[in-house]
Design a protein around this motif. Sequence first.
Motif, short mmCIF file in Angstrom:
data_model
loop_
_atom_site.label_atom_id
_atom_site.label_comp_id
_atom_site.label_asym_id
_atom_site.label_seq_id
_atom_site.Cartn_x
_atom_site.Cartn_y
_atom_site.Cartn_z
N THR A 242 1.22 -35.18 -26.05
CA THR A 242 0.11 -34.31 -26.46
C THR A 242 -0.50 -34.80 -27.76
OG1 THR A 242 1.11 -32.40 -25.37
CG2 THR A 242 -0.56 -31.96 -27.04
N TRP A 243 0.36 -35.13 -28.75
CA TRP A 243 -0.13 -35.64 -30.03
C TRP A 243 -0.96 -36.90 -29.83
CZ3 TRP A 243 -1.28 -34.51 -34.78
CH2 TRP A 243 -1.40 -35.52 -35.74
N SER A 244 -0.49 -37.79 -28.98
CA SER A 244 -1.21 -39.05 -28.74
C SER A 244 -2.57 -38.81 -28.11
CB SER A 244 -0.37 -39.96 -27.83
OG SER A 244 0.85 -40.31 -28.45
N SER A 245 -2.71 -37.71 -27.37
CA SER A 245 -3.98 -37.43 -26.69
C SER A 245 -5.10 -37.13 -27.67
CB SER A 245 -3.82 -36.26 -25.71
OG SER A 245 -3.69 -35.03 -26.40
N TYR A 246 -4.76 -36.80 -28.91
CA TYR A 246 -5.78 -36.51 -29.91
C TYR A 246 -6.37 -37.77 -30.53
CZ TYR A 246 -4.76 -31.52 -29.77
OH TYR A 246 -4.63 -30.21 -29.36
N PHE A 247 -5.83 -38.93 -30.20
CA PHE A 247 -6.27 -40.18 -30.80
C PHE A 247 -6.58 -41.24 -29.74
CE2 PHE A 247 -3.57 -38.00 -33.86
CZ PHE A 247 -4.37 -38.01 -35.00
N THR A 248 -7.44 -42.17 -30.11
CA THR A 248 -7.82 -43.23 -29.19
C THR A 248 -6.72 -44.28 -29.03
OG1 THR A 248 -8.80 -44.58 -30.94
CG2 THR A 248 -10.23 -42.96 -29.85
N GLY A 249 -5.83 -44.36 -30.01
CA GLY A 249 -4.80 -45.41 -30.02
C GLY A 249 -5.21 -46.61 -30.84
N VAL A 250 -6.47 -46.63 -31.29
CA VAL A 250 -6.96 -47.72 -32.14
C VAL A 250 -6.87 -47.28 -33.60
CG1 VAL A 250 -8.97 -49.12 -32.76
CG2 VAL A 250 -8.53 -48.52 -30.36
N HIS A 251 -6.31 -48.14 -34.45
CA HIS A 251 -6.26 -47.83 -35.87
C HIS A 251 -6.36 -49.11 -36.69
CE1 HIS A 251 -1.95 -48.96 -35.57
NE2 HIS A 251 -2.06 -49.22 -36.86
N GLY A 252 -6.69 -48.97 -37.97
CA GLY A 252 -6.76 -50.10 -38.87
C GLY A 252 -5.81 -49.90 -40.04
N ASP A 253 -5.26 -50.99 -40.57
CA ASP A 253 -4.31 -50.94 -41.68
C ASP A 253 -4.89 -51.66 -42.90
OD1 ASP A 253 -1.94 -49.76 -40.25
OD2 ASP A 253 -2.24 -51.54 -39.03
N TYR A 254 -4.73 -51.05 -44.07
CA TYR A 254 -5.27 -51.61 -45.30
C TYR A 254 -4.26 -51.39 -46.43
CZ TYR A 254 -9.39 -50.74 -42.41
OH TYR A 254 -10.27 -50.67 -41.35
N VAL A 255 -4.06 -52.40 -47.24
CA VAL A 255 -3.14 -52.28 -48.37
C VAL A 255 -3.91 -52.60 -49.65
CG1 VAL A 255 -1.00 -53.08 -49.44
CG2 VAL A 255 -1.17 -52.94 -46.94
N TYR A 256 -3.83 -51.67 -50.60
CA TYR A 256 -4.53 -51.81 -51.88
C TYR A 256 -3.55 -51.71 -53.04
CZ TYR A 256 -8.68 -50.76 -49.06
OH TYR A 256 -9.67 -50.77 -48.11
N THR A 257 -4.02 -52.11 -54.21
CA THR A 257 -3.27 -51.89 -55.45
C THR A 257 -3.94 -50.77 -56.22
OG1 THR A 257 -2.57 -54.20 -55.59
CG2 THR A 257 -2.48 -52.90 -57.61
N PHE A 258 -3.20 -49.72 -56.49
CA PHE A 258 -3.68 -48.60 -57.29
C PHE A 258 -3.54 -48.97 -58.77
CE2 PHE A 258 -2.11 -44.88 -59.75
CZ PHE A 258 -3.28 -44.14 -59.80
N ILE A 259 -4.65 -48.95 -59.51
CA ILE A 259 -4.64 -49.32 -60.92
C ILE A 259 -4.36 -48.07 -61.75
CG2 ILE A 259 -5.90 -50.47 -62.78
CD1 ILE A 259 -5.34 -52.20 -60.30
#
Length: 273
Positions: free
Chosen positions: A251-268
């Motif tokens: 059910t949880w998965s049905s709320y999303f397309t299954g496509v996602h992006g990942d990003y890593v940043y440095t918090f200053i």
Amino acid sequence: MKKTNQLFATIVVLLLFCATTLQAQEKKEVKYITVTESHWDMDKEDFKMSEWKVAEKEYLEKVTMKNEYIMSASTYLHNLTPDNTEIVSSFSYASWEDIEKQAERSIELEKEAWPDEDERKAFLKNLNSYYSNEHSDEIYMPLSGVKFLAEKPTKDMVVYARKSHFAFPENGTMEEFQSLRLEGNKGITQKNDYIKGYSAYVHAWGADKTEYLEVYFLDSLSDLENMFDRDDELFTEAFPENDENKAKVKTWSSYFTGVHGDYVYTFIHDLAK
């Protein structure tokens, strides 16, 4: 899109506003987060990161910190993203009106900080010279389920951001989505010690209304892998394999397309309000 999908789309955009802000460390009511993605001017010949930081810090102390309409502010630099020229700035506000008011207030504070017009123009020209003309703006609304940083950071941190996309299931409801989201948040995110801070956001204004943004604060890059491993362990503990939990995951998965992006940043850490 069917009417049921339109209804759910509207509900998601109007999800419970979170009465918190991750960076400010004070449980004030934050209703909107603006995110601006800027880019370095790669043609600037005398570019020095140290001098950029000095200028940004001066502006932070003389303007942003004194602007009562800005609840919190933070700056993030590229770490592991598709574009090494990225600089991301985030600001939080208590109302839509405050987003407009802060701009006027910043102009007033700039004049107070640099009364001499020529000096003010020179300072701002130098600061802006580090950036290209390219930028984009998004506005998000925060959700409940924040994991607060234990204290204001005294060092730079690793920030992992994941952008997922809503699928708007025909039979989806606000109650079901919130129940599943908070159950997972309580059993996994809140218990994962590698996650020092966490917040989630939905689209309010911008290019993609399907965005579901999650932001994780970590001590180091190595903790990113540790976080995923610990999430798997906590998931097994919170949702042992049985028919009921299989149904929840489906059910949880049905709320999303299954496509996602990942990003890593440095918090200053010393460029934050």
